[in-house]
Design a protein around this motif. Structure first.
Motif, short mmCIF file in Angstrom:
data_model
loop_
_atom_site.label_atom_id
_atom_site.label_comp_id
_atom_site.label_asym_id
_atom_site.label_seq_id
_atom_site.Cartn_x
_atom_site.Cartn_y
_atom_site.Cartn_z
N ALA A 85 0.83 -1.21 0.00
CA ALA A 85 0.00 0.00 0.00
C ALA A 85 0.87 1.26 0.00
CB ALA A 85 -0.93 0.00 1.21
N GLY A 86 1.95 1.22 0.79
CA GLY A 86 2.86 2.36 0.84
C GLY A 86 3.54 2.60 -0.49
N ASN A 87 3.98 1.52 -1.15
CA ASN A 87 4.62 1.66 -2.46
C ASN A 87 3.64 2.24 -3.49
OD1 ASN A 87 7.04 0.61 -1.56
ND2 ASN A 87 6.52 -1.49 -2.09
N LYS A 88 2.40 1.77 -3.44
CA LYS A 88 1.40 2.27 -4.37
C LYS A 88 1.16 3.75 -4.17
CE LYS A 88 -3.32 1.42 -6.01
NZ LYS A 88 -4.55 0.62 -5.84
N SER A 92 2.09 6.54 -7.08
CA SER A 92 0.93 7.09 -7.79
C SER A 92 0.50 8.47 -7.30
CB SER A 92 -0.26 6.12 -7.67
OG SER A 92 -0.62 5.94 -6.30
N ALA A 93 1.07 8.94 -6.19
CA ALA A 93 0.65 10.23 -5.63
C ALA A 93 1.06 11.39 -6.53
CB ALA A 93 1.23 10.41 -4.23
N PHE A 98 2.62 14.30 -2.66
CA PHE A 98 3.87 13.65 -2.28
C PHE A 98 4.98 14.16 -3.19
CE2 PHE A 98 7.03 10.29 -2.64
CZ PHE A 98 7.26 9.96 -1.31
N ALA A 99 5.98 14.79 -2.61
CA ALA A 99 7.11 15.33 -3.39
C ALA A 99 8.41 14.76 -2.85
CB ALA A 99 7.13 16.85 -3.30
N ALA A 100 9.31 14.45 -3.76
CA ALA A 100 10.61 13.90 -3.35
C ALA A 100 11.47 14.99 -2.71
CB ALA A 100 11.32 13.32 -4.57
N LYS A 101 12.10 14.64 -1.61
CA LYS A 101 13.01 15.56 -0.94
C LYS A 101 14.20 14.76 -0.43
CE LYS A 101 13.43 19.05 2.68
NZ LYS A 101 12.77 19.73 3.82
#
Length: 307
Positions: A85-88, A92-93, A98-101
């Motif tokens: 669920a976390g990977n999905k 998909s966010a 959800f932004a990469a930092k």
């Protein structure tokens, strides 16, 4: 003595303040611990990695806090998400959810023009260039060159001994391959010097971001030396491109030098340097581990081992 008392007082104050603030801000945060002030849980994480207990370190926190928990690593508050669920959610966010930092240490090493921190047209421009150069149709042209490089390095490493350490050799091999094939660096003196500084730079990513003589401090200085060496290579290749001596398809550096944005402006030397370092770091450990595991697997086959 007064300095030690002041240091102890500052540390205790920071610890108490962090505990107070964490209690005030945990409404929307998952369970877990941010650890000690400044260091967080970095020291225990790195100690587990050195002892090959990284998975156990993770499992202990999953059992205690669940598949989503907070921690603090390499100077950055971090939320760890485990499971399907976390990977999905992560994959998909949308960007506004959800932004990469990157951690503080990674930001310092890769700086701000790496493809990992870019978005929009700039990101698409660099991504397309990298994919074009790294796709199988392009890389198959370098198979013979790769084969010769492997043979050359093997002969050099076994010149005075019949035994070599596989992981150490694979680290040198993958780095030499990247320098030679991706960046067109064929100077036998430049590659070893870059590898020495690259090793220090890689260690700095997995350290505490304290700019004081130590792992992180040495890594930042090694990163500056790498940038200086690559900059001189860029200037030479820029001149060769303008004279028609070098083709934009010769290597990835030449490809990035020939790129133009929507305003027909080059992407700049600093952006190319950042992305060269990013590619080296992103590809090095993954390739080293894969090749080392392949040798380990082959060595367990009695027939292959005998021959």
């Amino acid at each position: 003595m007064p300095f030690l008392l002041l240091f102890a007082f500052t540390l205790i104050s920071a610890f108490l303040l962090s505990k107070y603030l964490s209690k005030c801000r945990t409404k929307n945060l998952p369970r877990g611990s941010l650890g000690y002030p400044l260091s967080g849980e970095t020291l225990s994480f790195l100690r587990a990695q050195r002892q090959d207990r990284g998975l156990q370190w993770l499992e202990e926190r999953i059992l205690k806090h669940g598949s989503v928990f907070k921690t603090s690593l390499m100077g950055s508050p971090t939320v760890v998400i485990i499971g399907q669920a976390g990977n999905k959610f992560m994959l998909s966010a949308e960007d506004d959810v959800f932004a990469a930092k990157q951690p503080v240490t990674t930001q310092a090493i890769l700086v701000n023009e790496s493809i990992l921190g870019l978005t929009g047209s700039r990101y698409r421009l660099l991504k397309e260039a990298m994919i074009t150069f790294l796709k199988p149709d392009s890389l198959q042209n370098y198979v013979k060159q790769m084969d010769e490089l492997v043979k050359s390095l093997l002969l050099r490493e076994t010149k005075e001994t019949d035994t070599i350490k596989v992981v150490v050799f694979m680290k040198k091999l993958t780095f030499s391959m990247a320098c030679n094939i991706l960046f067109g660096i064929k100077d036998e003196y430049t590659t070893p010097a870059l590898f020495e500084d690259f090793t220090l730079t890689s260690k700095a990513i997995w350290s505490l971001p304290i700019n004081f003589p130590g792992i992180y401090w040495r890594g930042l200085r090694a990163r500056s030396r790498i940038a200086d060496r690559i900059l001189s290579i860029l200037r030479k290749k820029t001149e060769e491109l303008s004279k028609g001596i070098l083709s934009p398809t010769s290597d990835l550096i030449a490809c990035m030098l020939a790129l133009r944005d929507e305003n027909q402006q080059p992407i700049g030397h600093h952006a190319i340097i950042d992305n060269c370092i990013t590619l080296l770091i992103a590809s090095h450990d993954t390739s080293t581990i894969l090749l080392s595991l392949m040798i380990w697997k082959l060595s367990r086959d009695p027939e292959i081992y005998r021959n």
